[in-house]
Structure formats: C-alpha cells, structure tokens
Design a protein around this motif. Structure first.
Motif, PDB file in Angstrom:
ATOM      1  N   LEU A   1      31.064 -69.907  29.137  1.00  0.00           N
ATOM      2  CA  LEU A   1      32.465 -69.994  28.734  1.00  0.00           C
ATOM      3  C   LEU A   1      33.247 -70.820  29.755  1.00  0.00           C
ATOM      4  O   LEU A   1      34.051 -70.315  30.529  1.00  0.00           O
ATOM      5  CB  LEU A   1      33.047 -68.590  28.567  1.00  0.00           C
ATOM      6  CG  LEU A   1      32.330 -67.732  27.531  1.00  0.00           C
ATOM      7  CD1 LEU A   1      32.894 -66.325  27.503  1.00  0.00           C
ATOM      8  CD2 LEU A   1      32.400 -68.367  26.147  1.00  0.00           C
ATOM      9  N   ILE A   2      32.967 -72.124  29.721  1.00  0.00           N
ATOM     10  CA  ILE A   2      33.583 -73.080  30.627  1.00  0.00           C
ATOM     11  C   ILE A   2      34.361 -74.081  29.776  1.00  0.00           C
ATOM     12  O   ILE A   2      33.948 -74.423  28.671  1.00  0.00           O
ATOM     13  CB  ILE A   2      32.502 -73.801  31.455  1.00  0.00           C
ATOM     14  CG1 ILE A   2      31.719 -72.777  32.276  1.00  0.00           C
ATOM     15  CG2 ILE A   2      33.109 -74.863  32.363  1.00  0.00           C
ATOM     16  CD1 ILE A   2      30.484 -73.330  32.941  1.00  0.00           C
ATOM     17  N   ASP A   3      35.490 -74.525  30.261  1.00  0.00           N
ATOM     18  CA  ASP A   3      36.333 -75.483  29.527  1.00  0.00           C
ATOM     19  C   ASP A   3      36.736 -74.941  28.160  1.00  0.00           C
ATOM     20  O   ASP A   3      36.642 -75.635  27.149  1.00  0.00           O
ATOM     21  CB  ASP A   3      35.634 -76.842  29.369  1.00  0.00           C
ATOM     22  CG  ASP A   3      35.367 -77.506  30.703  1.00  0.00           C
ATOM     23  OD1 ASP A   3      36.190 -77.310  31.626  1.00  0.00           O
ATOM     24  OD2 ASP A   3      34.343 -78.195  30.826  1.00  0.00           O
ATOM     25  N   ILE A   4      37.175 -73.698  28.145  1.00  0.00           N
ATOM     26  CA  ILE A   4      37.629 -73.102  26.888  1.00  0.00           C
ATOM     27  C   ILE A   4      39.150 -73.055  26.864  1.00  0.00           C
ATOM     28  O   ILE A   4      39.809 -73.089  27.899  1.00  0.00           O
ATOM     29  CB  ILE A   4      37.059 -71.681  26.707  1.00  0.00           C
ATOM     30  CG1 ILE A   4      37.496 -70.783  27.854  1.00  0.00           C
ATOM     31  CG2 ILE A   4      35.550 -71.707  26.557  1.00  0.00           C
ATOM     32  CD1 ILE A   4      37.212 -69.326  27.629  1.00  0.00           C
ATOM     33  N   VAL A   5      39.689 -72.970  25.654  1.00  0.00           N
ATOM     34  CA  VAL A   5      41.131 -72.865  25.483  1.00  0.00           C
ATOM     35  C   VAL A   5      41.548 -71.394  25.537  1.00  0.00           C
ATOM     36  O   VAL A   5      42.586 -71.054  26.075  1.00  0.00           O
ATOM     37  CB  VAL A   5      41.561 -73.517  24.152  1.00  0.00           C
ATOM     38  CG1 VAL A   5      43.027 -73.305  23.889  1.00  0.00           C
ATOM     39  CG2 VAL A   5      41.207 -74.988  24.161  1.00  0.00           C
ATOM     40  N   GLY A   6      40.705 -70.500  24.994  1.00  0.00           N
ATOM     41  CA  GLY A   6      41.031 -69.082  25.010  1.00  0.00           C
ATOM     42  C   GLY A   6      39.921 -68.231  24.423  1.00  0.00           C
ATOM     43  O   GLY A   6      38.992 -68.736  23.809  1.00  0.00           O
TER      44      GLY A   6
ATOM     45  N   PRO B   1      43.715 -59.514  23.168  1.00  0.00           N
ATOM     46  CA  PRO B   1      43.517 -60.656  24.061  1.00  0.00           C
ATOM     47  C   PRO B   1      42.357 -60.391  25.006  1.00  0.00           C
ATOM     48  O   PRO B   1      42.242 -59.311  25.568  1.00  0.00           O
ATOM     49  CB  PRO B   1      44.837 -60.740  24.832  1.00  0.00           C
ATOM     50  CG  PRO B   1      45.367 -59.341  24.801  1.00  0.00           C
ATOM     51  CD  PRO B   1      44.912 -58.759  23.488  1.00  0.00           C
ATOM     52  N   GLY B   2      41.486 -61.339  25.131  1.00  0.00           N
ATOM     53  CA  GLY B   2      40.347 -61.188  26.024  1.00  0.00           C
ATOM     54  C   GLY B   2      40.476 -62.126  27.202  1.00  0.00           C
ATOM     55  O   GLY B   2      41.386 -62.955  27.267  1.00  0.00           O
ATOM     56  N   SER B   3      39.554 -61.998  28.119  1.00  0.00           N
ATOM     57  CA  SER B   3      39.467 -62.925  29.237  1.00  0.00           C
ATOM     58  C   SER B   3      37.992 -63.078  29.595  1.00  0.00           C
ATOM     59  O   SER B   3      37.166 -62.239  29.250  1.00  0.00           O
ATOM     60  CB  SER B   3      40.268 -62.434  30.440  1.00  0.00           C
ATOM     61  OG  SER B   3      39.765 -61.203  30.906  1.00  0.00           O
ATOM     62  N   VAL B   4      37.676 -64.158  30.269  1.00  0.00           N
ATOM     63  CA  VAL B   4      36.306 -64.377  30.710  1.00  0.00           C
ATOM     64  C   VAL B   4      36.072 -63.517  31.951  1.00  0.00           C
ATOM     65  O   VAL B   4      36.899 -63.481  32.859  1.00  0.00           O
ATOM     66  CB  VAL B   4      36.051 -65.863  31.030  1.00  0.00           C
ATOM     67  CG1 VAL B   4      34.646 -66.069  31.575  1.00  0.00           C
ATOM     68  CG2 VAL B   4      36.271 -66.713  29.780  1.00  0.00           C
ATOM     69  N   ASN B   5      34.959 -62.803  31.972  1.00  0.00           N
ATOM     70  CA  ASN B   5      34.593 -61.971  33.108  1.00  0.00           C
ATOM     71  C   ASN B   5      34.316 -62.877  34.308  1.00  0.00           C
ATOM     72  O   ASN B   5      33.454 -63.744  34.235  1.00  0.00           O
ATOM     73  CB  ASN B   5      33.361 -61.132  32.753  1.00  0.00           C
ATOM     74  CG  ASN B   5      32.926 -60.212  33.861  1.00  0.00           C
ATOM     75  OD1 ASN B   5      33.571 -60.107  34.890  1.00  0.00           O
ATOM     76  ND2 ASN B   5      31.817 -59.533  33.649  1.00  0.00           N
ATOM     77  N   VAL B   6      35.037 -62.677  35.401  1.00  0.00           N
ATOM     78  CA  VAL B   6      34.859 -63.547  36.572  1.00  0.00           C
ATOM     79  C   VAL B   6      33.487 -63.377  37.221  1.00  0.00           C
ATOM     80  O   VAL B   6      33.022 -64.266  37.930  1.00  0.00           O
ATOM     81  CB  VAL B   6      35.971 -63.326  37.629  1.00  0.00           C
ATOM     82  CG1 VAL B   6      37.319 -63.734  37.073  1.00  0.00           C
ATOM     83  CG2 VAL B   6      35.985 -61.905  38.119  1.00  0.00           C
ATOM     84  N   ASP B   7      32.809 -62.248  36.970  1.00  0.00           N
ATOM     85  CA  ASP B   7      31.485 -62.013  37.542  1.00  0.00           C
ATOM     86  C   ASP B   7      30.355 -62.590  36.696  1.00  0.00           C
ATOM     87  O   ASP B   7      29.225 -62.693  37.153  1.00  0.00           O
ATOM     88  CB  ASP B   7      31.241 -60.511  37.738  1.00  0.00           C
ATOM     89  CG  ASP B   7      32.230 -59.914  38.722  1.00  0.00           C
ATOM     90  OD1 ASP B   7      32.569 -60.592  39.724  1.00  0.00           O
ATOM     91  OD2 ASP B   7      32.672 -58.774  38.491  1.00  0.00           O
TER      92      ASP B   7
END
Length: 106
Positions: free
Chosen positions: A21-26, A42-48
């Motif tokens: 999940l790189i270079d995503i808009v959302g 709303p989600g987010s990318v897990n930083v780990d």
C-alpha cells in the motif's frame, strides 16, 4: 472466529490486503451491518506492515447483534480496488473492561 461484543470500542481491525500500500490516495473499510445498513469506516495503512489496513472501532460502529460483512477499499491514484469480503459475528454481551484488542483478518 473472534468474539466481538455489541458496543465494543477500541477493537483494532488489521486487514491483510497482500498488496504493497504505497502511493495510494486512501483506504477505507466498507461494511454491511446485520440490518442491511451499509457504509464505510475510515482506515489507515498500518505503519508496522504496509500490506495491512487498520481501523479502530468507535462508539456506534458495532451497534447491532449479528453478522457483519466488510471489505477493504484501497484507492490508488488511477484505480479503486475492492478487496475480498470478510465476515465477523457480533454478539450482544455486557461490555467488560476489554478494550484495545486486536483482530487480524486475512
């Protein structure tokens, strides 16, 4: 299947997408409640782990007893990807002090 309670707040969903999940808009988590009501959290990318979408339940998210259906939604700059559906059954139980749990979905 994990036991999830109606009204549970602070449950962290980690949804494995098997995509970088790189270079995503959302990102978001689309859902359908047992009553048939649909929406998105709303989600987010897990930083780990950049292959996972995370969402932490808030007040009102798990407000019905029964089976929830959901899918991960990833918006790349040029395309929208709807990823496989997962299901979770929510039971009605009095809330305990158990918050901050993690539910892994792949």
């Amino acid at each position: 299947m994990a036991k999830i309670n109606v009204g549970e707040i602070g449950l962290r969903f980690l949804i494995n997408t098997d995509l970088q999940l790189i270079d995503i808009v959302g990102v978001a988590v689309g859902y359908k409640k047992p009553s048939g009501a649909e929406g998105e959290w709303p989600g987010s990318v897990n930083v780990d782990n950049n292959k996972e979408i995370q969402y932490i339940t808030a007040d009102g998210d798990l407000d019905e007893e029964g089976r929830y259906k959901a899918y991960s939604k990833v918006i790349f700059s040029d395309v929208l990807s709807l990823l496989p559906v997962w299901q979770a059954r929510v039971r009605f139980l009095p809330l305990s002090s158990r918050t901050g749990r993690v539910l892994f979905i792949s």
